[in-house]
Scaffold this motif. Structure first.
Motif, short mmCIF file in Angstrom:
data_model
loop_
_atom_site.label_atom_id
_atom_site.label_comp_id
_atom_site.label_asym_id
_atom_site.label_seq_id
_atom_site.Cartn_x
_atom_site.Cartn_y
_atom_site.Cartn_z
N ALA A 203 0.83 -1.20 0.00
CA ALA A 203 0.00 0.00 0.00
C ALA A 203 0.86 1.26 0.00
N ASP A 204 0.42 2.29 -0.71
CA ASP A 204 1.08 3.58 -0.68
C ASP A 204 0.64 4.36 0.55
N VAL A 205 1.54 5.18 1.06
CA VAL A 205 1.23 6.01 2.22
C VAL A 205 1.25 7.48 1.78
N TYR A 206 0.09 8.11 1.79
CA TYR A 206 -0.02 9.52 1.39
C TYR A 206 0.16 10.38 2.63
N ASP A 207 1.40 10.81 2.88
CA ASP A 207 1.72 11.48 4.14
C ASP A 207 1.89 12.99 4.00
N LEU A 208 1.55 13.55 2.82
CA LEU A 208 1.63 14.98 2.61
C LEU A 208 0.28 15.53 2.18
N LYS A 209 0.13 16.84 2.30
CA LYS A 209 -1.06 17.50 1.78
C LYS A 209 -0.61 18.68 0.91
N ILE A 210 -1.15 18.78 -0.30
CA ILE A 210 -0.81 19.87 -1.20
C ILE A 210 -1.32 21.18 -0.62
N LEU A 211 -0.42 22.14 -0.39
CA LEU A 211 -0.84 23.44 0.15
C LEU A 211 -1.33 24.37 -0.94
N ASP A 212 -0.74 24.24 -2.14
CA ASP A 212 -1.17 25.08 -3.27
C ASP A 212 -0.46 24.58 -4.53
N SER A 213 -0.98 24.93 -5.69
CA SER A 213 -0.31 24.58 -6.95
C SER A 213 -0.80 25.52 -8.04
N GLY A 214 -0.01 25.63 -9.10
CA GLY A 214 -0.35 26.49 -10.23
C GLY A 214 0.89 27.13 -10.81
N ASP A 215 0.81 27.55 -12.09
CA ASP A 215 1.92 28.20 -12.79
C ASP A 215 3.19 27.34 -12.76
N GLY A 216 3.00 26.03 -12.88
CA GLY A 216 4.15 25.15 -12.96
C GLY A 216 4.88 24.92 -11.65
N THR A 217 4.21 25.24 -10.52
CA THR A 217 4.83 24.99 -9.22
C THR A 217 3.84 24.29 -8.30
N VAL A 218 4.38 23.74 -7.22
CA VAL A 218 3.54 23.14 -6.19
C VAL A 218 4.11 23.56 -4.84
N THR A 219 3.22 23.82 -3.89
CA THR A 219 3.63 24.20 -2.53
C THR A 219 3.34 23.06 -1.58
#
Length: 392
Positions: A54-70
């Motif tokens: 099983a994969d462990v999703y241990d992060l949460k995307i804070l923001d994304s757009g314009d070719g970047t992710v936070t």
């Protein structure tokens, strides 16, 4: 004449009662401690032998757009190097995941990091999506991910046909590389080595082994820390010999490294060299490290190790590779990472020092477990190219 008879001093009834209560309480605590120790030991030993994919999703995307992710900042999200970002999506109203190449850090604070994201046509991740960073990078086969031709093959084993990827070389009549992934991983872990091996014109057999997805299951369905799994490596060598191999270089990651070393010790005749990436060189030391990371007292970890030995019928001391180091007769390329929180590196360093002079090439890098390639792909591939060129 009178005789005085000394009367023995009697313990007052209340004092006797309190003493019994105290003894009973101590005994109860001992029993409870023993039960708790055994229970924790059983659980911890179970973690070591559990098979899970099983994969462990241990992060949460804070923001994304314009070719970047936070992303939230931690030791992984701020690391330089080459990584993949995998996130959950409800595309087409069905739970799926997407992935993209995680690029350089653009900006960073103490709490978050902004990185370039090469989505290659995939929709950017939504804010709040669950995610994880994947050091394997790829999630498809060699042809789709790398543009490298391959064949899906099976090799015979004592449990039945085992799946593998066979990447052709310039010829099948010569040395082969056999890639052996780590515990609860799969063939995708070996993908980072395929381009280098392919450029050198060597065939590579990337194997699945018992209890992998789509592979035969062992009788108890448990990981045996390489004690039984090494037999599948030996079977893969037999397959390679039957198809033209004149020698074998074994490349193992993590527990795959332990399997490689066990194969080398038990069946060395056809092996020309080994590559070890964050290898388990001593299970005792690694389990001690894992116990400490879970804040377990040493005696609890010791009980867990004893339980583990009984559960799967092994002796952990048999998997300490340090005493074997002076007997090594083939070249070894060893990668270790400074921030490995999974495997204790100490035994690998000792192994390198005790081996005959010049036989072990030790490459030390930054990064976490099996992340030497990710932190510096060029340096990793240069070392691998030099090593393979010398011995094939």
């Amino acid at each position: 004449m009178s005789i005085d008879i000394a009367t023995p001093e009697l313990t007052p009834p209340r004092r006797r009662s309190l003493s019994r209560v105290a003894v009973a309480a101590v005994l109860a605590l001992v029993v409870l401690l023993a039960a708790a120790t055994a229970g924790i030991g059983w659980y911890f030993s179970g973690v070591a032998v559990e098979v899970t994919h099983a994969d462990v999703y241990d992060l949460k995307i804070l923001d994304s757009g314009d070719g970047t992710v936070t992303l939230p900042r931690d030791e992984t999200t701020a690391l330089p190097g080459t990584w993949a970002l995998v996130w959950k999506t409800d595309r087409d109203k069905a739970p799926k995941n997407d992935r993209a190449l995680l690029g350089p850090v653009v900006t960073a604070t103490s709490k978050k990091v902004v990185r370039k994201l090469e989505t290659n046509g995939v929709a950017a991740p939504a804010k709040g999506a669950k995610a994880f960073i994947d050091h394997w990078i790829y999630d498809s086969d060699p042809r789709q991910a790398l543009g490298v031709d391959f064949q899906n093959v099976t090799y015979p084993s004592e449990l039945g046909p085992m799946p593998a990827w066979l990447i052709p070389g310039r010829t099948f009549n010569g040395p082969w590389v056999i890639g052996v992934h780590g515990r609860n991983a799969d063939k995708l872990e070996t993908m980072r080595a395929i381009p280098t091996v392919h450029r050198l014109g060597l065939p590579m057999l990337s194997i699945a082994y018992r209890n992998d997805s789509n592979a035969p299951v062992s009788r108890d369905g448990k990981n045996h820390l390489g004690d039984t799994e090494w037999k599948d490596v030996a079977s893969a060598i037999v397959y390679a010999r039957a198809h033209g191999a004149t020698g074998i270089i074994l490349h193992g990651w993590s527990m795959g490294g332990a399997m490689v070393m066990t194969t080398l010790r038990k069946d060395p005749a056809f092996i020309r060299g080994v590559v070890l990436d964050s290898p388990v060189m001593d299970w005792n030391a690694t389990l001690d490290k894992q116990g400490a990371s879970r804040h377990l007292p040493g005696f609890v970890t010791d009980v867990a190790k004893q339980i583990l030995e009984r559960r799967i019928g092994i002796k952990l001391a048999d998997f300490d590779q340090r005493p074997y180091a002076p007997q090594i007769k083939v070249p070894v390329l060893l990668y270790t990472t400074a921030d490995d929180e999974t495997v204790d590196n100490g035994p690998a360093f000792t192994f390198a020092r005790k081996a005959p002079h010049g036989l072990v090439t030790h490459v030390e890098t930054q990064g976490g477990h099996t992340e030497a390639w990710n932190v510096n792909p060029s340096a990793y591939e240069t070392a691998l190219t030099t090593f393979l060129t010398k011995i094939h």
